[in-house]
Design an enzyme around this catalytic site. Sequence first.
Site, PDB file in Angstrom:
ATOM      1  CB  SER A 135      -0.807  -0.056   1.255  1.00 53.58           C
ATOM      2  OG  SER A 135      -1.254   1.311   1.492  1.00 53.58           O
ATOM      3  CE1 TYR A 148      -4.634  -1.941   5.069  1.00 55.17           C
ATOM      4  CE2 TYR A 148      -3.656   0.232   4.602  1.00 55.17           C
ATOM      5  CZ  TYR A 148      -4.130  -1.196   4.076  1.00 55.17           C
ATOM      6  OH  TYR A 148      -4.307  -1.203   3.009  1.00 55.17           O
TER       7      TYR A 148
END
Length: 255
Positions: A135, A148
């Site tokens: 990501s 995350y």
Amino acid sequence: MGVIVTGAGKGIGEAVALRLAQDGTDMVLVDVDADALGQTLAAVEKAGSSARSVAGSVTEEAVAAEAANLCIEAFGTLDGLSHNAGIQRYGNAATTTVEEWDEVLNVNLRGAFLMARAALPKMTDGTGSVVMMASVQSFATQQNVAAYTASKHGLVGLTKSIAVDFADRGIRCNAVAPGTVETPMLEWALSLSEDAEGVMDEIRAMHPLGRAGRPGEIAEVVAFLLGDSASFITGEVIRVDGGLLSRLGGTPKKD
Ligand SMILES: NC(=O)c1ccc[n+]([C@@H]2O[C@H](COP(=O)([O-])OP(=O)(O)OC[C@H]3O[C@@H](n4cnc5c(N)ncnc54)[C@H](O)[C@@H]3O)[C@@H](O)[C@H]2O)c1
């Protein structure tokens, strides 16, 4: 050519499965959502690929082992792993519960480790390829995404470790780092806001290309990294982020 695709039921994983089906790649599809998995399986077979499915969580060692064994049994070789299964939870280092922390790290990082751990010993020497779904939050962060962000930073470390440790077998490992992508995960995130359209406008503006990505645009890069066209690329993280991480904030000083 047999490839395992995790998170194949929806979003980016589904797009990867559909993209690989265009090349006639044989696949083992893994997802915790059995209904979504069944739909992807049907679509992949309709497109002409052979596929098998394992309905279960990537956090289970037995699921990872089943996927790797099934790939060898059904297709004779295990040539690639595209790991996409991932979840998001919101909170900072003080507000994230221990349960949320464990849940996110368990799926996003431990799941990647378990899938790679099961697949690597069976993977084809010389051409095997692992592609992790990282990501932009593997490099930078926003407020309230502590777990995350930690998981996605860790995933880059795992990617590099696999690249170095398995290079002598000719097995490559890379990661793709998307910006915001239009998937059910994004829809879920927007549903938490009272001003979903306002948030979506902000997301578009955040990306220099002025929009969020499409799952197929991420899948294209995964397919490239899985294949022989990327034969000299390993330990790399390719951003597919519409320029998001290229732009510094603030207003430059004019002459
Ligand atoms: N959508 C984005 O904006 C975006 C941006 C950057 C990175 N990513 C990453 O891309 C990956 C896919 O995201 P997405 O947006 O397609 O998500 P999504 O929620 O739309 O789809 C994820 C899929 O993974 C499955 N899954 C979740 N937990 C699982 C588990 N424990 N075991 C097996 N399957 C599981 C879900 O059932 C679902 O089918 C994730 O790793 C995510 O972190 C997404």
